[in-house]
Structures are given as structure tokens and as C-alpha cells.
Write a protein that holds these residues in place. Structure first.
Motif, PDB file in Angstrom:
ATOM      1  N   LEU A 126       4.379 160.308 -28.894  1.00 37.01           N
ATOM      2  CA  LEU A 126       4.599 159.292 -29.930  1.00 37.01           C
ATOM      3  C   LEU A 126       5.659 159.746 -30.924  1.00 37.01           C
ATOM      4  O   LEU A 126       6.542 158.965 -31.312  1.00 37.01           O
ATOM      5  N   SER A 206      -3.594 156.013 -34.851  1.00 36.91           N
ATOM      6  CA  SER A 206      -4.125 154.818 -34.191  1.00 36.91           C
ATOM      7  C   SER A 206      -3.257 153.620 -34.546  1.00 36.91           C
ATOM      8  O   SER A 206      -2.579 153.605 -35.582  1.00 36.91           O
ATOM      9  N   ASP A 207      -3.300 152.605 -33.688  1.00 37.55           N
ATOM     10  CA  ASP A 207      -2.564 151.367 -33.964  1.00 37.55           C
ATOM     11  C   ASP A 207      -3.100 150.662 -35.200  1.00 37.55           C
ATOM     12  O   ASP A 207      -2.345 150.034 -35.943  1.00 37.55           O
ATOM     13  N   ALA A 210      -1.527 152.112 -38.024  1.00 38.17           N
ATOM     14  CA  ALA A 210      -0.110 151.723 -38.019  1.00 38.17           C
ATOM     15  C   ALA A 210       0.059 150.317 -38.579  1.00 38.17           C
ATOM     16  O   ALA A 210       0.998 150.032 -39.334  1.00 38.17           O
ATOM     17  N   GLY A 229       4.438 153.807 -35.614  1.00 35.68           N
ATOM     18  CA  GLY A 229       3.766 153.713 -34.323  1.00 35.68           C
ATOM     19  C   GLY A 229       2.402 154.352 -34.363  1.00 35.68           C
ATOM     20  O   GLY A 229       2.071 155.125 -35.258  1.00 35.68           O
ATOM     21  N   GLY A 230       1.582 153.993 -33.362  1.00 29.08           N
ATOM     22  CA  GLY A 230       0.237 154.538 -33.274  1.00 29.08           C
ATOM     23  C   GLY A 230      -0.226 154.636 -31.835  1.00 29.08           C
ATOM     24  O   GLY A 230       0.584 154.685 -30.898  1.00 29.08           O
ATOM     25  N   ASP A 232      -3.253 153.205 -28.839  1.00 37.26           N
ATOM     26  CA  ASP A 232      -4.328 152.321 -28.346  1.00 37.26           C
ATOM     27  C   ASP A 232      -3.844 151.057 -27.658  1.00 37.26           C
ATOM     28  O   ASP A 232      -4.643 150.381 -27.007  1.00 37.26           O
ATOM     29  N   TRP A 233      -2.567 150.677 -27.806  1.00 41.31           N
ATOM     30  CA  TRP A 233      -2.093 149.459 -27.166  1.00 41.31           C
ATOM     31  C   TRP A 233      -2.908 148.241 -27.607  1.00 41.31           C
ATOM     32  O   TRP A 233      -3.244 147.372 -26.800  1.00 41.31           O
ATOM     33  N   ALA A 237      -0.809 145.150 -32.143  1.00 41.65           N
ATOM     34  CA  ALA A 237       0.277 146.132 -32.242  1.00 41.65           C
ATOM     35  C   ALA A 237       1.397 145.793 -31.267  1.00 41.65           C
ATOM     36  O   ALA A 237       2.590 145.878 -31.607  1.00 41.65           O
ATOM     37  N   SER A 249       3.728 152.163 -29.399  1.00 37.97           N
ATOM     38  CA  SER A 249       2.296 152.412 -29.271  1.00 37.97           C
ATOM     39  C   SER A 249       2.079 153.220 -28.005  1.00 37.97           C
ATOM     40  O   SER A 249       2.649 152.903 -26.947  1.00 37.97           O
TER      41      SER A 249
END
Length: 336
Positions: A126, A206-207, A210, A229-230, A232-233, A237, A249
Motif C-alpha cells: 500500500l 483500513s478503508d 481512509a 489509501g487503505g 479491505d476493498w 472505497a 485499496s
């Protein structure tokens, strides 16, 4: 065969909801009786809900759970008492507690294996991806880090980010903890941006955090570009990546419940995988605006039923190993 999954969070958690929904779809296709109980984001609550389930409900054949730091030994001992075979998700235990519980099959014979990704590598990825999206000389990259909580999972992620920035000669202004909370991330981003106004990269564990950072910048009417950015998708996000409100992500681990279920299905049908392995490790991937079109299927739950989960099992595929676990794109290609 019956399987219970302990969702460590609450019913509305967007990441764990996706984990749960995908695992349910796999269970439906494989003819597995599947139930979910909720740990409410707290090790004491998770231990209590697991205890009450086992005391008052039929004992399942198998169980899937995440070990909460501080409660792992009690949880695993309880499962041993009821002679339930289980697999764990993520590697969340370290130090003396890890020594106490050992590795899968070492101290707890019903612990078949661990399914996890390398959080250090993911944190590194990331940081690298966000830096690349900035398209700035390294000396102009000014990052801050917003971690989850004081624990092995989030620390491994931030350690990976710090390792990348150190390699590149980039100084991290500050690392803070926001307890995986969007609200806390908002508040801390606001304070950090006042303290470090030249910040142009916000790495989040994490998202959800974010999204909190993005909200804080939007409310402050920041005009300069900040790469955020973070992990977990999360659907929100990914939508923000499309709109250039977030930059990246890292994810793919929402499939870990599926792989746990599939591995238990194979074990139940006599496959020796868990007899010869202690773990199943996989890599995460980064989504940016450049490649997000390739991942549209993961945001459309109606598409998940088109995935042939039987073909991912060793029982029905004839494969000797879970090769597909390392290649999320192969899962997408399995859509009919």
C-alpha cells in the motif's frame, strides 16, 4: 456437514459482511449447513457468545474463527472441550500468547490450520502504491500513517509501510492509532493536517479509516492532492477510487472465509491437505484507478453465485493444492 463461522465484528460491518456473504454462497453450492455468530468487535463479547452458542445449541462439526488477542487460549480450550475441529483466519496472536497456544495442531490437536495473508507485505504494498500514484520526486513525498489499534495485525501493516518509506529515504511525519474507526480517523486527520500541512500521502490500515481521512480533507476544503489509501476493498472505497477521491485499496482477503469453508469441505471428504499442512497463505493485491475495471465483479453480489465454488475444491477439481488461492484474477475468470 455443519460449519459455524464466528464473525469477529458486528452484523453491519461492510468488510465482514462481504466475507460472510461469499462464504454463505460457497456453503450453499457445496451443501454445507452454515451459521454465523457475531463477536461484536470485542474479545470478551466473542468469548461469551461462543460459550453461549456451544452450551445451548447443537455442536457443529467444524468452526471458523479469528483469535482475539488476550482471549485465544480460552477460545481454543473451549473448542477442545467440545471436540470441534476448526481453522483460524488471520495471524493475530504474537508474543507470550502465541507461545502458549503454539501453531495449528501443536497444543490444540483439533486446530487444523491457519489461513492468512502477510500483513507486512500488504502494508509495504500500500505504501509503495500510494507513493507511485503521487508521481512526485521522493523528497517531496510527505506521509502520515493512521494505524488500527495496538496489535499484531495492524502493527505488521504499519511496519511494512515504514520499511518501504525507510528504503526510499522518505520520512514519516507521525503514526497515530484510530481503532479502525472512521470517526477517529476523521478527527486525527484534521489535527495532523494542521500539524503537518505539507502532508500529501495518508496511509491507513483500513478503508473505513481512509474514508474518514477523505471526509476530513473534504470538509477542510483542502485543494492540494493527497494520496489516501487503505485495506479491505470496501465498495465505498472502490467507488471513491473511481472518482479520484481515494488513490488505492489493498485487499483480496474477503475470500478467506470461502477458503476456510472449502478446506473444511475437503477435509470432511477425506482430503489430506490439513494432515500435511499447518497453514494456507495468500497475497493481497492493490486496486487503483488504473486497474479497477478488472475487479468490477467483486462489487456485484449477484455475480458471486456464478462462481463455481465446487471447482475450487480439491475434492472436485482433482488438484493437489489450492493454487488458486494466490491468484484472485483466476477467481474472476471462473465467472461463467
Amino acid at each position: 456437514m455443519s460449519v459455524v463461522m464466528v464473525n469477529p465484528s458486528v452484523k453491519d460491518d461492510p468488510f465482514w459482511r462481504k466475507v460472510e456473504q461469499l462464504t454463505q454462497e460457497a456453503a450453499t453450492q457445496l451443501g454445507v449447513h452454515f451459521e454465523v455468530i457475531y463477536g461484536e468487535g470485542n474479545r470478551f463479547a466473542q468469548l461469551d457468545v461462543l460459550k453461549r452458542y456451544l452450551e445451548y445449541r447443537a455442536t457443529p462439526d467444524y468452526l471458523i474463527l479469528i483469535n482475539y488477542p488476550g482471549g485465544a487460549e480460552q477460545s481454543l480450550s473451549m473448542l477442545s472441550k467440545y471436540n470441534i475441529k476448526f481453522v483460524t483466519l488471520e495471524q493475530t496472536i504474537s508474543g507470550a500468547e502465541r507461545t502458549a497456544i503454539g501453531h495449528a495442531g501443536e497444543h490444540f490437536k483439533n486446530w487444523l490450520g491457519e489461513i492468512y495473508h502477510d500483513n507486512f507485505k500488504a502494508g509495504y504494498l500500500l505504501a509503495k502504491t500510494l507513493t507511485q500514484t503521487l508521481q512526485q520526486p521522493k523528497e517531496l513525498v510527505k506521509p502520515i500513517l493512521i494505524n488500527g489499534h495496538y496489535g499484531s495485525e495492524s502493527d505488521a501493516r504499519s511496519d511494512g509501510a515504514k520499511a518501504y518509506f525507510k528504503e526510499q529515504g522518505i520520512d514519516v511525519a507521525q503514526t497515530v492509532f484510530a481503532a479502525w474507526s472512521k470517526d477517529q480517523a476523521m478527527e486525527k486527520t484534521e489535527k495532523l493536517m494542521k500539524r503537518y500541512p505539507d502532508t500529501n500521502l495518508i496511509w491507513c490500515a483500513s478503508d473505513l479509516m481512509a474514508l474518514g481521512s477523505e471526509t476530513a480533507l473534504r470538509q477542510s476544503a483542502t485543494t492540494s492532492h493527497v494520496a489516501i489509501g487503505g485495506f479491505d476493498w470496501l465498495d465505498d472505497a472502490l467507488a471513491f477510487i473511481e472518482k479520484d477521491k481515494l488513490s488505492a485499496s489493498v485487499g483480496g482477503h474477503f475470500m478467506m472465509g470461502v477458503w476456510a469453508l472449502i478446506s473444511l469441505y475437503d477435509y470432511h471428504h477425506g482430503n489430506p491437505y490439513w494432515a500435511t499442512h499447518q497453514k494456507m497463505e495468500f497475497d493481497l493485491e492493490a486496486i487503483t484507478k488504473d486497474n479497477i475495471a478488472q475487479f468490477s465483479a467483486i462489487r456485484q453480489s449477484k455475480e458471486w453465485e456464478k462462481i463455481d465454488f465446487r471447482a475450487l475444491t480439491l475434492t472436485h477439481s482433482g488438484q493437489k493444492d489450492y493454487q488458486v488461492i494466490h491468484r484472485f484474477d483466476e477467481l474472476l475468470h471462473s465467472l461463467k
